[in-house]
Design a protein around this motif. Structure first.
Motif, PDB file in Angstrom:
ATOM      1  N   PRO A  95       0.820  -1.223   0.000  1.00 42.20           N
ATOM      2  CA  PRO A  95       0.000   0.000   0.000  1.00 42.20           C
ATOM      3  C   PRO A  95       0.855   1.275   0.000  1.00 42.20           C
ATOM      4  O   PRO A  95       0.463   2.281  -0.582  1.00 42.20           O
ATOM      5  N   LEU A  96       2.031   1.225   0.635  1.00 42.78           N
ATOM      6  CA  LEU A  96       2.861   2.436   0.674  1.00 42.78           C
ATOM      7  C   LEU A  96       3.425   2.752  -0.713  1.00 42.78           C
ATOM      8  O   LEU A  96       3.408   3.910  -1.136  1.00 42.78           O
ATOM      9  N   SER A 104       6.397  12.704  -4.126  1.00 39.47           N
ATOM     10  CA  SER A 104       6.850  11.926  -2.963  1.00 39.47           C
ATOM     11  C   SER A 104       7.979  10.964  -3.329  1.00 39.47           C
ATOM     12  O   SER A 104       8.799  10.628  -2.460  1.00 39.47           O
ATOM     13  N   VAL A 105       8.051  10.541  -4.596  1.00 40.05           N
ATOM     14  CA  VAL A 105       9.211   9.744  -5.020  1.00 40.05           C
ATOM     15  C   VAL A 105      10.473  10.606  -4.927  1.00 40.05           C
ATOM     16  O   VAL A 105      11.513  10.173  -4.410  1.00 40.05           O
ATOM     17  N   ARG A 106      10.355  11.856  -5.392  1.00 42.86           N
ATOM     18  CA  ARG A 106      11.509  12.760  -5.334  1.00 42.86           C
ATOM     19  C   ARG A 106      11.912  13.015  -3.878  1.00 42.86           C
ATOM     20  O   ARG A 106      13.092  12.935  -3.523  1.00 42.86           O
ATOM     21  N   ALA A 431      11.508  19.761   5.176  1.00 46.50           N
ATOM     22  CA  ALA A 431      10.245  20.509   5.234  1.00 46.50           C
ATOM     23  C   ALA A 431       9.332  20.119   4.074  1.00 46.50           C
ATOM     24  O   ALA A 431       8.124  19.923   4.259  1.00 46.50           O
ATOM     25  N   GLU A 432       9.896  19.980   2.885  1.00 39.63           N
ATOM     26  CA  GLU A 432       9.075  19.584   1.730  1.00 39.63           C
ATOM     27  C   GLU A 432       8.532  18.172   1.911  1.00 39.63           C
ATOM     28  O   GLU A 432       7.361  17.903   1.627  1.00 39.63           O
ATOM     29  N   ALA A 433       9.391  17.266   2.362  1.00 37.02           N
ATOM     30  CA  ALA A 433       8.945  15.884   2.568  1.00 37.02           C
ATOM     31  C   ALA A 433       7.837  15.847   3.619  1.00 37.02           C
ATOM     32  O   ALA A 433       6.822  15.159   3.452  1.00 37.02           O
ATOM     33  N   LEU A 434       8.033  16.622   4.684  1.00 34.65           N
ATOM     34  CA  LEU A 434       7.052  16.649   5.768  1.00 34.65           C
ATOM     35  C   LEU A 434       5.709  17.193   5.295  1.00 34.65           C
ATOM     36  O   LEU A 434       4.640  16.707   5.683  1.00 34.65           O
ATOM     37  N   ASP A 439      -0.609  13.603   3.061  1.00 34.60           N
ATOM     38  CA  ASP A 439      -1.296  13.055   1.885  1.00 34.60           C
ATOM     39  C   ASP A 439      -0.787  11.657   1.555  1.00 34.60           C
ATOM     40  O   ASP A 439      -1.562  10.780   1.184  1.00 34.60           O
ATOM     41  N   VAL A 440       0.532  11.444   1.665  1.00 34.12           N
ATOM     42  CA  VAL A 440       1.082  10.114   1.389  1.00 34.12           C
ATOM     43  C   VAL A 440       0.477   9.116   2.374  1.00 34.12           C
ATOM     44  O   VAL A 440       0.007   8.045   1.990  1.00 34.12           O
TER      45      VAL A 440
END
Ligand SMILES: [Zn+2]
Length: 449
Positions: A95-96, A104-106, A431-434, A439-440
Protein backbone atom coordinates in the motif's frame (compact mmCIF):
# COMPACT_ATOMS: atom_id res chain seq x y z
CA UNK A 1 43.52 19.67 -4.61
CA UNK A 2 45.98 18.38 -2.04
CA UNK A 3 44.68 16.70 1.11
CA UNK A 4 47.20 16.95 3.93
CA UNK A 5 47.46 15.99 7.62
CA UNK A 6 45.34 12.88 7.17
CA UNK A 7 45.63 9.28 8.24
CA UNK A 8 44.88 7.45 4.97
CA UNK A 9 43.03 4.13 4.87
CA UNK A 10 43.49 2.66 1.40
CA UNK A 11 41.30 -0.49 1.52
CA UNK A 12 43.70 -2.13 -0.91
CA UNK A 13 43.56 -5.95 -0.88
CA UNK A 14 46.31 -5.76 1.69
CA UNK A 15 44.91 -2.81 3.58
CA UNK A 16 47.31 -0.01 4.48
CA UNK A 17 47.09 2.91 6.85
CA UNK A 18 49.40 5.72 5.78
CA UNK A 19 50.57 8.44 8.13
CA UNK A 20 52.39 11.55 6.92
CA UNK A 21 51.03 10.98 3.42
CA UNK A 22 49.02 13.32 1.24
CA UNK A 23 46.53 12.77 -1.58
CA UNK A 24 46.59 14.85 -4.73
CA UNK A 25 43.30 15.01 -6.64
CA UNK A 26 42.65 16.40 -10.09
CA UNK A 27 39.09 16.69 -11.35
CA UNK A 28 37.34 13.43 -10.38
CA UNK A 29 40.38 11.19 -9.79
CA UNK A 30 43.11 10.51 -7.29
CA UNK A 31 46.30 11.35 -9.16
CA UNK A 32 49.01 10.77 -6.59
CA UNK A 33 49.48 9.48 -3.06
CA UNK A 34 52.83 9.99 -1.41
CA UNK A 35 54.83 11.41 1.50
CA UNK A 36 53.29 14.74 2.43
CA UNK A 37 56.50 16.76 2.25
CA UNK A 38 57.19 15.55 -1.29
CA UNK A 39 53.67 16.18 -2.56
CA UNK A 40 53.58 19.62 -0.95
CA UNK A 41 56.65 20.48 -2.95
CA UNK A 42 55.44 18.96 -6.23
CA UNK A 43 51.96 20.48 -6.00
CA UNK A 44 52.80 23.73 -4.23
CA UNK A 45 50.20 25.61 -6.25
CA UNK A 46 47.36 23.23 -5.46
CA UNK A 47 44.46 24.17 -3.20
CA UNK A 48 45.29 22.62 0.19
CA UNK A 49 42.67 20.80 2.26
CA UNK A 50 43.81 20.27 5.86
CA UNK A 51 42.29 17.08 7.27
CA UNK A 52 43.56 18.07 10.74
CA UNK A 53 44.49 14.54 11.76
CA UNK A 54 41.28 12.88 10.64
CA UNK A 55 41.06 9.54 8.88
CA UNK A 56 40.53 9.90 5.14
CA UNK A 57 39.18 6.77 3.48
CA UNK A 58 37.03 5.62 0.56
CA UNK A 59 33.30 6.36 0.86
CA UNK A 60 31.07 3.42 1.73
CA UNK A 61 29.01 1.55 -0.85
CA UNK A 62 25.49 0.21 -0.24
CA UNK A 63 24.63 -2.79 -2.41
CA UNK A 64 20.85 -2.83 -1.87
CA UNK A 65 18.53 -0.08 -0.68
CA UNK A 66 15.06 1.39 -1.25
CA UNK A 67 14.81 5.18 -1.31
CA UNK A 68 11.05 4.83 -1.75
CA UNK A 69 10.60 3.50 1.78
CA UNK A 70 11.25 6.88 3.43
CA UNK A 71 7.61 7.55 4.31
CA UNK A 72 7.42 4.37 6.40
CA UNK A 73 9.30 6.17 9.14
CA UNK A 74 6.93 6.75 12.05
CA UNK A 75 3.95 5.48 10.07
CA UNK A 76 1.28 3.42 11.85
CA UNK A 77 0.04 0.21 10.23
CA UNK A 78 -3.75 0.01 10.63
CA UNK A 79 -5.30 -3.08 12.23
CA UNK A 80 -3.48 -5.97 13.85
CA UNK A 81 0.31 -5.90 13.61
CA UNK A 82 1.59 -8.02 10.69
CA UNK A 83 2.43 -11.49 11.98
CA UNK A 84 4.97 -12.42 9.30
CA UNK A 85 6.82 -11.07 6.29
CA UNK A 86 4.04 -11.75 3.73
CA UNK A 87 1.71 -9.66 5.93
CA UNK A 88 4.35 -6.93 6.21
CA UNK A 89 4.40 -6.75 2.42
CA UNK A 90 0.62 -6.66 2.17
CA UNK A 91 -0.05 -4.27 5.04
CA UNK A 92 2.97 -1.98 4.80
CA UNK A 93 5.06 -1.97 1.65
CA UNK A 94 2.53 -2.62 -1.10
CA UNK A 95 0.00 0.00 0.00
CA UNK A 96 2.86 2.44 0.67
CA UNK A 97 4.47 2.10 -2.74
CA UNK A 98 1.01 2.62 -4.32
CA UNK A 99 0.69 5.89 -2.40
CA UNK A 100 3.77 7.43 -4.00
CA UNK A 101 3.45 10.05 -6.72
CA UNK A 102 6.11 12.05 -8.50
CA UNK A 103 6.64 14.55 -5.69
CA UNK A 104 6.85 11.93 -2.96
CA UNK A 105 9.21 9.74 -5.02
CA UNK A 106 11.51 12.76 -5.33
CA UNK A 107 11.20 13.61 -1.63
CA UNK A 108 11.87 10.00 -0.58
CA UNK A 109 15.03 9.92 -2.67
CA UNK A 110 16.27 13.29 -1.42
CA UNK A 111 15.91 12.47 2.26
CA UNK A 112 17.89 9.26 1.74
CA UNK A 113 20.55 11.12 -0.23
CA UNK A 114 20.98 13.67 2.56
CA UNK A 115 21.35 10.76 4.98
CA UNK A 116 23.92 9.10 2.70
CA UNK A 117 26.08 12.22 2.37
CA UNK A 118 25.98 12.90 6.12
CA UNK A 119 26.92 9.31 6.94
CA UNK A 120 29.57 8.67 4.33
CA UNK A 121 27.79 6.40 1.84
CA UNK A 122 28.82 7.53 -1.62
CA UNK A 123 27.47 4.83 -3.99
CA UNK A 124 24.01 3.29 -3.58
CA UNK A 125 22.20 0.49 -5.44
CA UNK A 126 18.53 1.49 -5.30
CA UNK A 127 15.55 -0.78 -5.97
CA UNK A 128 12.50 1.35 -6.73
CA UNK A 129 8.72 0.79 -6.77
CA UNK A 130 5.89 3.30 -7.25
CA UNK A 131 3.12 1.51 -9.20
CA UNK A 132 1.01 4.66 -9.61
CA UNK A 133 3.97 6.62 -10.95
CA UNK A 134 6.09 4.30 -13.06
CA UNK A 135 6.95 6.07 -16.28
CA UNK A 136 9.72 8.56 -15.65
CA UNK A 137 10.16 7.54 -12.01
CA UNK A 138 13.80 6.60 -12.53
CA UNK A 139 14.45 9.98 -14.17
CA UNK A 140 13.05 11.72 -11.10
CA UNK A 141 15.37 9.70 -8.85
CA UNK A 142 18.30 10.25 -11.21
CA UNK A 143 17.71 14.02 -11.05
CA UNK A 144 17.78 13.87 -7.26
CA UNK A 145 21.00 11.84 -7.32
CA UNK A 146 22.46 14.30 -9.81
CA UNK A 147 21.63 17.21 -7.51
CA UNK A 148 23.16 15.39 -4.53
CA UNK A 149 26.44 14.65 -6.30
CA UNK A 150 26.37 10.99 -5.17
CA UNK A 151 26.54 7.84 -7.33
CA UNK A 152 23.63 5.46 -7.69
CA UNK A 153 22.65 2.41 -9.74
CA UNK A 154 18.89 2.54 -10.33
CA UNK A 155 16.19 0.11 -11.41
CA UNK A 156 12.41 -0.32 -11.29
CA UNK A 157 10.92 -3.39 -9.52
CA UNK A 158 8.78 -5.18 -12.13
CA UNK A 159 5.89 -7.10 -10.54
CA UNK A 160 2.57 -8.68 -11.51
CA UNK A 161 0.87 -7.67 -8.31
CA UNK A 162 -0.70 -4.54 -9.84
CA UNK A 163 -1.80 -6.16 -13.09
CA UNK A 164 -0.36 -6.77 -16.55
CA UNK A 165 -0.37 -3.17 -17.70
CA UNK A 166 1.77 -1.97 -14.82
CA UNK A 167 4.11 -4.93 -15.28
CA UNK A 168 4.60 -3.79 -18.88
CA UNK A 169 5.18 -0.21 -17.75
CA UNK A 170 7.77 -1.44 -15.27
CA UNK A 171 9.60 -3.36 -17.97
CA UNK A 172 9.54 -0.32 -20.24
CA UNK A 173 10.82 1.96 -17.48
CA UNK A 174 13.82 -0.33 -16.93
CA UNK A 175 14.56 -0.65 -20.64
CA UNK A 176 14.28 3.08 -21.29
CA UNK A 177 16.44 4.00 -18.35
CA UNK A 178 19.08 1.34 -19.03
CA UNK A 179 19.41 2.68 -22.57
CA UNK A 180 19.63 6.24 -21.33
CA UNK A 181 22.28 5.40 -18.74
CA UNK A 182 24.28 3.23 -21.13
CA UNK A 183 25.82 6.33 -22.68
CA UNK A 184 27.42 7.07 -19.30
CA UNK A 185 25.92 10.54 -19.33
CA UNK A 186 23.12 10.45 -16.77
CA UNK A 187 24.28 12.73 -13.94
CA UNK A 188 27.68 13.04 -15.58
CA UNK A 189 28.08 9.25 -15.50
CA UNK A 190 27.40 9.00 -11.77
CA UNK A 191 24.05 7.28 -12.34
CA UNK A 192 23.99 3.80 -13.89
CA UNK A 193 21.20 1.28 -14.36
CA UNK A 194 20.16 -2.31 -13.97
CA UNK A 195 16.89 -4.21 -14.57
CA UNK A 196 14.72 -4.46 -11.46
CA UNK A 197 12.42 -7.33 -10.58
CA UNK A 198 10.45 -7.40 -7.33
CA UNK A 199 10.65 -11.09 -6.33
CA UNK A 200 9.83 -14.49 -7.75
CA UNK A 201 6.64 -14.60 -5.70
CA UNK A 202 5.07 -11.70 -7.58
CA UNK A 203 6.33 -12.65 -11.07
CA UNK A 204 4.63 -15.10 -13.42
CA UNK A 205 6.53 -17.20 -15.92
CA UNK A 206 5.17 -14.98 -18.70
CA UNK A 207 6.45 -11.80 -17.06
CA UNK A 208 9.83 -13.33 -16.26
CA UNK A 209 10.32 -14.35 -19.87
CA UNK A 210 9.16 -10.92 -21.10
CA UNK A 211 11.75 -9.32 -18.81
CA UNK A 212 14.45 -11.62 -20.12
CA UNK A 213 13.51 -10.82 -23.71
CA UNK A 214 13.33 -7.08 -23.06
CA UNK A 215 16.63 -7.06 -21.17
CA UNK A 216 19.08 -4.85 -23.06
CA UNK A 217 22.35 -6.57 -23.95
CA UNK A 218 24.73 -6.60 -21.01
CA UNK A 219 22.25 -5.38 -18.39
CA UNK A 220 21.94 -7.42 -15.21
CA UNK A 221 18.97 -7.88 -12.90
CA UNK A 222 18.36 -6.80 -9.30
CA UNK A 223 15.79 -8.93 -7.43
CA UNK A 224 14.77 -10.07 -3.94
CA UNK A 225 15.36 -13.82 -3.45
CA UNK A 226 14.01 -16.09 -0.70
CA UNK A 227 13.69 -13.31 1.85
CA UNK A 228 10.98 -15.48 3.46
CA UNK A 229 9.98 -19.14 2.98
CA UNK A 230 6.86 -17.92 1.17
CA UNK A 231 9.04 -17.07 -1.87
CA UNK A 232 10.33 -20.67 -2.04
CA UNK A 233 6.89 -22.26 -1.54
CA UNK A 234 5.35 -19.98 -4.15
CA UNK A 235 8.05 -20.86 -6.65
CA UNK A 236 7.68 -24.59 -6.04
CA UNK A 237 3.91 -24.30 -6.41
CA UNK A 238 4.16 -22.25 -9.62
CA UNK A 239 7.01 -24.06 -11.32
CA UNK A 240 8.07 -27.13 -9.36
CA UNK A 241 11.43 -25.38 -8.87
CA UNK A 242 13.04 -23.51 -6.02
CA UNK A 243 13.49 -19.74 -6.51
CA UNK A 244 17.10 -19.67 -7.68
CA UNK A 245 16.55 -22.67 -9.99
CA UNK A 246 13.54 -20.88 -11.44
CA UNK A 247 15.48 -17.66 -12.02
CA UNK A 248 18.27 -19.70 -13.57
CA UNK A 249 15.78 -21.35 -15.94
CA UNK A 250 14.79 -17.87 -17.14
CA UNK A 251 18.37 -16.70 -17.61
CA UNK A 252 18.18 -14.18 -14.78
CA UNK A 253 21.39 -15.15 -12.93
CA UNK A 254 24.91 -14.09 -13.87
CA UNK A 255 27.83 -11.82 -12.99
CA UNK A 256 25.75 -8.66 -13.52
CA UNK A 257 22.79 -9.82 -11.41
CA UNK A 258 22.17 -8.93 -7.77
CA UNK A 259 19.93 -11.06 -5.56
CA UNK A 260 18.97 -9.58 -2.21
CA UNK A 261 18.72 -11.64 1.01
CA UNK A 262 18.83 -15.38 0.13
CA UNK A 263 17.72 -16.19 3.68
CA UNK A 264 15.94 -19.42 2.72
CA UNK A 265 17.94 -20.75 -0.24
CA UNK A 266 19.23 -24.33 -0.05
CA UNK A 267 22.68 -25.73 -0.88
CA UNK A 268 21.95 -26.28 -4.55
CA UNK A 269 20.65 -22.76 -4.96
CA UNK A 270 23.74 -21.44 -3.19
CA UNK A 271 25.95 -23.41 -5.56
CA UNK A 272 24.05 -22.01 -8.55
CA UNK A 273 24.68 -18.46 -7.29
CA UNK A 274 28.39 -19.22 -6.84
CA UNK A 275 28.80 -20.92 -10.21
CA UNK A 276 26.93 -18.21 -12.09
CA UNK A 277 28.88 -15.41 -10.38
CA UNK A 278 25.63 -13.85 -9.15
CA UNK A 279 25.97 -11.27 -6.35
CA UNK A 280 24.04 -11.79 -3.13
CA UNK A 281 23.41 -8.91 -0.73
CA UNK A 282 23.00 -9.26 3.04
CA UNK A 283 20.78 -6.86 5.00
CA UNK A 284 20.84 -8.04 8.62
CA UNK A 285 18.90 -5.10 10.10
CA UNK A 286 16.03 -5.69 7.71
CA UNK A 287 16.05 -9.47 8.25
CA UNK A 288 15.91 -8.96 12.02
CA UNK A 289 13.16 -6.36 11.78
CA UNK A 290 11.03 -8.60 9.56
CA UNK A 291 11.75 -11.69 11.62
CA UNK A 292 12.57 -13.68 8.49
CA UNK A 293 15.58 -15.58 9.83
CA UNK A 294 19.30 -15.36 9.18
CA UNK A 295 21.01 -15.99 5.85
CA UNK A 296 23.86 -18.52 6.12
CA UNK A 297 26.37 -15.89 5.09
CA UNK A 298 29.57 -17.58 6.25
CA UNK A 299 28.64 -20.80 4.44
CA UNK A 300 27.72 -18.87 1.30
CA UNK A 301 31.05 -17.08 1.33
CA UNK A 302 32.92 -20.37 1.85
CA UNK A 303 31.07 -21.77 -1.12
CA UNK A 304 32.29 -18.89 -3.27
CA UNK A 305 29.17 -16.74 -3.42
CA UNK A 306 30.05 -13.05 -3.74
CA UNK A 307 28.23 -11.65 -0.73
CA UNK A 308 27.80 -7.87 -0.48
CA UNK A 309 26.29 -5.67 2.19
CA UNK A 310 23.20 -3.50 1.73
CA UNK A 311 20.78 -1.78 4.11
CA UNK A 312 17.35 -2.40 2.51
CA UNK A 313 16.35 1.22 3.04
CA UNK A 314 17.25 1.49 6.69
CA UNK A 315 19.44 4.50 7.48
CA UNK A 316 22.22 5.08 4.97
CA UNK A 317 25.02 4.40 7.44
CA UNK A 318 26.82 1.25 6.43
CA UNK A 319 28.90 0.85 9.58
CA UNK A 320 25.67 0.24 11.51
CA UNK A 321 24.98 -2.58 9.06
CA UNK A 322 28.54 -3.89 9.68
CA UNK A 323 27.92 -3.91 13.42
CA UNK A 324 24.56 -5.63 13.05
CA UNK A 325 26.02 -8.37 10.86
CA UNK A 326 28.90 -8.78 13.30
CA UNK A 327 26.54 -9.26 16.25
CA UNK A 328 23.65 -11.11 14.60
CA UNK A 329 25.58 -14.17 13.49
CA UNK A 330 27.14 -14.52 16.93
CA UNK A 331 23.85 -14.57 18.78
CA UNK A 332 22.18 -16.75 16.11
CA UNK A 333 24.88 -19.41 16.50
CA UNK A 334 25.40 -18.67 20.22
CA UNK A 335 29.11 -18.57 19.37
CA UNK A 336 31.21 -15.38 19.68
CA UNK A 337 33.70 -16.72 17.15
CA UNK A 338 31.20 -16.50 14.31
CA UNK A 339 31.24 -13.72 11.67
CA UNK A 340 34.80 -12.53 11.94
CA UNK A 341 35.48 -8.84 11.38
CA UNK A 342 37.45 -9.77 8.28
CA UNK A 343 34.33 -11.40 6.78
CA UNK A 344 32.50 -8.13 7.35
CA UNK A 345 35.26 -6.27 5.51
CA UNK A 346 35.16 -8.85 2.71
CA UNK A 347 31.46 -8.10 2.21
CA UNK A 348 31.21 -4.43 3.08
CA UNK A 349 34.43 -3.25 1.48
CA UNK A 350 35.92 -5.62 -1.10
CA UNK A 351 32.81 -7.29 -2.49
CA UNK A 352 30.82 -4.06 -2.53
CA UNK A 353 33.69 -2.39 -4.40
CA UNK A 354 33.86 -5.27 -6.88
CA UNK A 355 30.12 -5.05 -7.46
CA UNK A 356 30.40 -1.30 -8.03
CA UNK A 357 33.16 -2.07 -10.52
CA UNK A 358 30.69 -4.07 -12.62
CA UNK A 359 28.51 -1.01 -13.07
CA UNK A 360 31.33 1.55 -13.16
CA UNK A 361 33.92 -0.36 -15.21
CA UNK A 362 35.56 2.91 -16.20
CA UNK A 363 36.72 3.74 -12.67
CA UNK A 364 37.86 2.20 -9.40
CA UNK A 365 35.48 2.73 -6.51
CA UNK A 366 35.92 1.80 -2.86
CA UNK A 367 39.71 2.13 -2.84
CA UNK A 368 42.10 4.96 -2.06
CA UNK A 369 44.74 4.37 -4.72
CA UNK A 370 46.23 6.34 -7.57
CA UNK A 371 43.83 6.44 -10.51
CA UNK A 372 40.76 5.64 -8.41
CA UNK A 373 37.69 7.86 -8.27
CA UNK A 374 38.05 10.61 -5.68
CA UNK A 375 35.13 9.36 -3.54
CA UNK A 376 36.38 9.98 -0.02
CA UNK A 377 35.15 10.55 3.49
CA UNK A 378 36.82 12.28 6.42
CA UNK A 379 36.30 10.56 9.76
CA UNK A 380 36.98 12.41 13.00
CA UNK A 381 38.17 9.35 14.93
CA UNK A 382 41.05 9.57 17.34
CA UNK A 383 41.95 6.08 18.61
CA UNK A 384 43.07 5.68 22.21
CA UNK A 385 44.62 2.27 21.45
CA UNK A 386 46.97 1.50 18.55
CA UNK A 387 45.21 1.53 15.18
CA UNK A 388 46.70 -0.70 12.50
CA UNK A 389 45.67 -1.96 9.09
CA UNK A 390 45.13 -5.33 10.76
CA UNK A 391 42.85 -4.22 13.60
CA UNK A 392 40.95 -1.51 11.72
CA UNK A 393 37.80 -3.66 11.27
CA UNK A 394 37.41 -3.86 15.06
CA UNK A 395 38.08 -0.13 15.50
CA UNK A 396 35.26 0.44 13.03
CA UNK A 397 32.91 -2.08 14.64
CA UNK A 398 33.52 -0.96 18.24
CA UNK A 399 34.68 2.63 17.81
CA UNK A 400 33.46 4.32 14.64
CA UNK A 401 30.06 5.78 14.19
CA UNK A 402 28.64 7.67 11.28
CA UNK A 403 28.35 10.96 13.11
CA UNK A 404 32.17 11.03 12.97
CA UNK A 405 31.97 11.59 9.21
CA UNK A 406 32.69 15.30 8.81
CA UNK A 407 33.29 15.57 5.07
CA UNK A 408 32.10 13.58 2.07
CA UNK A 409 33.53 13.87 -1.43
CA UNK A 410 32.40 12.23 -4.66
CA UNK A 411 34.21 12.58 -7.98
CA UNK A 412 36.59 15.11 -6.43
CA UNK A 413 33.82 17.43 -5.20
CA UNK A 414 32.89 18.01 -1.59
CA UNK A 415 29.21 17.23 -1.01
CA UNK A 416 29.69 17.93 2.69
CA UNK A 417 32.62 19.77 4.22
CA UNK A 418 33.16 20.13 7.95
CA UNK A 419 29.60 18.89 8.43
CA UNK A 420 28.10 21.51 6.15
CA UNK A 421 26.06 20.06 3.29
CA UNK A 422 27.02 21.77 0.07
CA UNK A 423 24.75 20.23 -2.57
CA UNK A 424 21.49 19.56 -0.75
CA UNK A 425 19.54 21.77 1.65
CA UNK A 426 18.61 19.39 4.45
CA UNK A 427 16.13 21.68 6.19
CA UNK A 428 14.28 22.51 2.97
CA UNK A 429 14.19 18.85 1.90
CA UNK A 430 12.85 17.73 5.27
CA UNK A 431 10.24 20.51 5.23
CA UNK A 432 9.08 19.58 1.73
CA UNK A 433 8.94 15.88 2.57
CA UNK A 434 7.05 16.65 5.77
CA UNK A 435 4.52 18.79 3.91
CA UNK A 436 3.76 15.86 1.59
CA UNK A 437 3.57 13.26 4.38
CA UNK A 438 -0.10 13.71 5.45
CA UNK A 439 -1.30 13.06 1.88
CA UNK A 440 1.08 10.11 1.39
CA UNK A 441 -0.06 8.59 4.67
CA UNK A 442 -3.74 9.11 3.93
CA UNK A 443 -3.39 7.50 0.47
CA UNK A 444 -1.50 4.67 2.17
CA UNK A 445 -4.33 4.18 4.65
CA UNK A 446 -6.88 4.06 1.86
CA UNK A 447 -4.85 1.41 -0.01
CA UNK A 448 -4.13 -0.50 3.20
CA UNK A 449 -7.79 -0.88 4.19
ZN1 LIG B 1 14.92 -4.91 -0.48
Amino acid sequence: MLIVNAKLVTWERENRILDDHAVYIEEDRIVEIGPQAELEETYHEAEVVDAAGQIVMPGNICAHTHFYGAYARGMAIPGNPPKDFPEILEKLWWPLDKALDEESVRASALVHLVDAIKHGTTTLFDHHASPNFIEGSLDVIADAVDESGLRSVLCYEVTDRDGGQKAHQGIQENVDFIQKAAGGEVAGGRVRATFGLHASLTLSDETLSMCRQAQPEGAGFHIHVAEHEADEYDSQYKSGMRVVDRLNAFGILGPRTIVAHGVHIDFVEARLLAESGTWLTHQPRSNMNNGVGVAQIENLMRLGVNVCLGNDGFTQDMWTEWKTAYLLHKVWHTDPRRMNGLDIVQMGVYNNAALAGVFYPDMQLGRLVEGAAADLIFVDYHPFTPLTAGNLPWHIIFGFNESMVTSTMVAGKFLMRDRELLTLDEAAIAAEALALAPDVWSRYEAFAS
